[in-house]
Design an enzyme around this catalytic site. Sequence first.
Site, PDB file in Angstrom:
ATOM      1  CG  ASP A  31     -36.227   9.300 -27.527  1.00  0.00           C
ATOM      2  OD1 ASP A  31     -36.798   8.245 -27.859  1.00  0.00           O
ATOM      3  OD2 ASP A  31     -35.102   9.321 -26.995  1.00  0.00           O
ATOM      4  CG  ASP A  33     -35.540   4.664 -23.105  1.00  0.00           C
ATOM      5  OD1 ASP A  33     -36.320   4.688 -22.134  1.00  0.00           O
ATOM      6  OD2 ASP A  33     -35.396   3.673 -23.835  1.00  0.00           O
ATOM      7  CG  ASP A 119     -35.906   1.283 -30.903  1.00  0.00           C
ATOM      8  OD1 ASP A 119     -36.856   0.512 -31.119  1.00  0.00           O
ATOM      9  OD2 ASP A 119     -34.752   1.079 -31.329  1.00  0.00           O
ATOM     10  CG  ASP A 193     -31.695  10.759 -26.101  1.00  0.00           C
ATOM     11  OD1 ASP A 193     -30.774   9.931 -26.111  1.00  0.00           O
ATOM     12  OD2 ASP A 193     -32.890  10.430 -26.091  1.00  0.00           O
TER      13      ASP A 193
END
Length: 250
Positions: A31, A33, A119, A193
């Site tokens: 991921d 962020d 995202d 996360d």
Amino acid sequence: SSGINAEYGDSSLISTCAYLVSSIMILIVFDFDHTIVDGNTDVKILDVLGTNKDSVKYDSKIGWTEHMKTIFFECSKYGVTKEEMVSVLKELKLTDGMKSLFDVIRKFKSMIKVVIASDSNTWFIEVLLDHYEIRDLIDEVHTNPAVWSGNLLEITPYEMNTDCTRCPVNMCKSKILGSVLSNDCFKVLYIGDGSNDLCPVINLKDKDIACPREGYRLCKLLKTSEDVKCTVLQWKNAQTIIECLVPHLE
């Protein structure tokens, strides 16, 4: 092996060695962020609006990507420049130990495939990968496309997800995981996360490793999920991931 045999004669040993070398591959899916960067790019960018940043309220009915469209429209309206956005994004630091993890990835890159599933958006991620000088280590980035049109950053959804109820409407990370897995990957490390990282982690096999960041949503969800088959390794500092990864490479 036919190419090897043509060059070196009929050597089954050489062709077997070549096969083994080509098949020793670890897939690392990150991921972005709160995982690679210690913060949220979509939240951080609001700093460019100064006192105007409270003018845009999130409406869950329209979804996050549409919300970011509104943010970027506000940035354009208030005359925020690309350079100002870059400056604010560069204030984000790598998470603890992440630089060292990418140093290890660089050392063993021939054995590792690196994919980002996020995202955020293409432009934010490219700016920061360049800033951290790790862009050359990333094989694929799967995120929402974002391109500049004049002084407006235009974002579009990565996809329209109508199949998976666990994931948001614009992205199923399990689908991404399935698309990047190849036959030469013998192990997957999934480092994330958030709640949108749960779906791919549930689809990992028992030989794979999920690395949820300690204290974040994914970690809490995994504690109550009975669907997880893989090993789960919590981390505060990415040094923990290095200690798990290196024995598979040496």
